[in-house]
Write a protein that holds these residues in place. Structure first.
Motif, PDB file in Angstrom:
ATOM      1  N   LYS A   1      -7.271  25.007  29.418  1.00 42.84           N
ATOM      2  CA  LYS A   1      -7.339  23.559  29.630  1.00 42.84           C
ATOM      3  C   LYS A   1      -6.989  23.154  31.041  1.00 42.84           C
ATOM      4  CE  LYS A   1      -2.758  22.335  27.924  1.00 42.84           C
ATOM      5  NZ  LYS A   1      -2.025  21.632  26.901  1.00 42.84           N
TER       6      LYS A   1
ATOM      7  N   PHE B   1     -12.464  26.293  20.679  1.00 39.23           N
ATOM      8  CA  PHE B   1     -13.633  25.493  20.364  1.00 39.23           C
ATOM      9  C   PHE B   1     -14.412  26.139  19.232  1.00 39.23           C
ATOM     10  CE2 PHE B   1     -12.867  25.123  24.952  1.00 39.23           C
ATOM     11  CZ  PHE B   1     -12.661  23.760  25.047  1.00 39.23           C
TER      12      PHE B   1
ATOM     13  N   TYR C   1     -14.232  28.063  29.677  1.00 42.00           N
ATOM     14  CA  TYR C   1     -14.264  28.583  28.307  1.00 42.00           C
ATOM     15  C   TYR C   1     -14.977  29.924  28.288  1.00 42.00           C
ATOM     16  CZ  TYR C   1     -19.227  27.656  27.615  1.00 42.00           C
ATOM     17  OH  TYR C   1     -20.596  27.683  27.716  1.00 42.00           O
TER      18      TYR C   1
ATOM     19  N   GLU D   1     -19.196  22.021  21.923  1.00 41.25           N
ATOM     20  CA  GLU D   1     -17.899  21.339  21.977  1.00 41.25           C
ATOM     21  C   GLU D   1     -17.216  21.565  23.324  1.00 41.25           C
ATOM     22  OE1 GLU D   1     -13.724  21.067  19.455  1.00 41.25           O
ATOM     23  OE2 GLU D   1     -15.205  22.587  18.913  1.00 41.25           O
ATOM     24  N   ALA D   2     -17.308  22.791  23.843  1.00 39.55           N
ATOM     25  CA  ALA D   2     -16.727  23.087  25.159  1.00 39.55           C
ATOM     26  C   ALA D   2     -17.412  22.266  26.250  1.00 39.55           C
ATOM     27  CB  ALA D   2     -16.840  24.582  25.456  1.00 39.55           C
TER      28      ALA D   2
ATOM     29  N   GLN E   1     -18.963  19.418  25.884  1.00 37.86           N
ATOM     30  CA  GLN E   1     -18.607  18.007  25.701  1.00 37.86           C
ATOM     31  C   GLN E   1     -17.240  17.682  26.298  1.00 37.86           C
ATOM     32  OE1 GLN E   1     -18.971  17.582  21.487  1.00 37.86           O
ATOM     33  NE2 GLN E   1     -21.176  17.235  21.574  1.00 37.86           N
ATOM     34  N   ASN E   2     -16.370  18.684  26.375  1.00 30.20           N
ATOM     35  CA  ASN E   2     -15.044  18.498  26.955  1.00 30.20           C
ATOM     36  C   ASN E   2     -15.004  18.895  28.428  1.00 30.20           C
ATOM     37  OD1 ASN E   2     -13.081  17.609  24.771  1.00 30.20           O
ATOM     38  ND2 ASN E   2     -14.196  19.253  23.756  1.00 30.20           N
ATOM     39  N   ASN E   3     -16.189  19.040  29.046  1.00 35.31           N
ATOM     40  CA  ASN E   3     -16.340  19.335  30.480  1.00 35.31           C
ATOM     41  C   ASN E   3     -15.753  20.673  30.906  1.00 35.31           C
ATOM     42  OD1 ASN E   3     -17.672  16.856  31.010  1.00 35.31           O
ATOM     43  ND2 ASN E   3     -15.691  15.838  30.885  1.00 35.31           N
TER      44      ASN E   3
ATOM     45  N   MET F   1     -11.714  20.431  19.829  1.00 38.85           N
ATOM     46  CA  MET F   1     -10.838  21.244  20.655  1.00 38.85           C
ATOM     47  C   MET F   1      -9.472  21.272  19.986  1.00 38.85           C
ATOM     48  SD  MET F   1     -10.068  20.914  24.724  1.00 38.85           S
ATOM     49  CE  MET F   1      -9.167  19.394  24.734  1.00 38.85           C
TER      50      MET F   1
ATOM     51  N   LYS G   1     -10.267  24.424  33.026  1.00 41.06           N
ATOM     52  CA  LYS G   1     -11.496  23.912  32.408  1.00 41.06           C
ATOM     53  C   LYS G   1     -12.580  24.987  32.348  1.00 41.06           C
ATOM     54  CE  LYS G   1     -11.432  19.546  31.783  1.00 41.06           C
ATOM     55  NZ  LYS G   1     -11.306  18.904  30.514  1.00 41.06           N
TER      56      LYS G   1
END
Length: 81
Positions: free
Chosen positions: A27, A51, A32, A56-57, A59-61, A1, A30
């Motif tokens: 962010k 991302f 994407y 990846e998105a 994984q970052n919730n 990120m 939350k």
């Protein structure tokens, strides 16, 4: 990120052309979505992150955008993801 505020405009364009960045997110909310999404284009620079992949998105919730990723959003909403 990667935060938008940390990138210059030239560096951002370079990363998009080289497919190092494929999705954008908010962010604060939350969420994407695709880089061309109208919702994403309206968000403030300080809230925007990028991302390389959907993985990846996740994984970052972050959750999918309703406007540009409707099918993925429906799966997320119904708990199928």
């Amino acid at each position: 990120m990667v935060a938008h505020a940390e990138l210059s405009d030239i560096a951002l364009r370079h990363k998009i052309r080289n497919k190092e960045i494929r999705f954008g997110g908010n962010k604060t909310l939350k969420i994407y979505g695709l880089l061309g999404c109208t919702s994403g284009k309206r968000m403030k620079r300080e809230n925007r992150v990028f991302f390389a992949s959907e993985q990846e998105a996740w994984q970052n919730n972050f959750r999918p955008c309703y406007r540009c990723l409707k099918e993925r959003y429906r799966k997320w909403k119904n708990g199928l993801v």
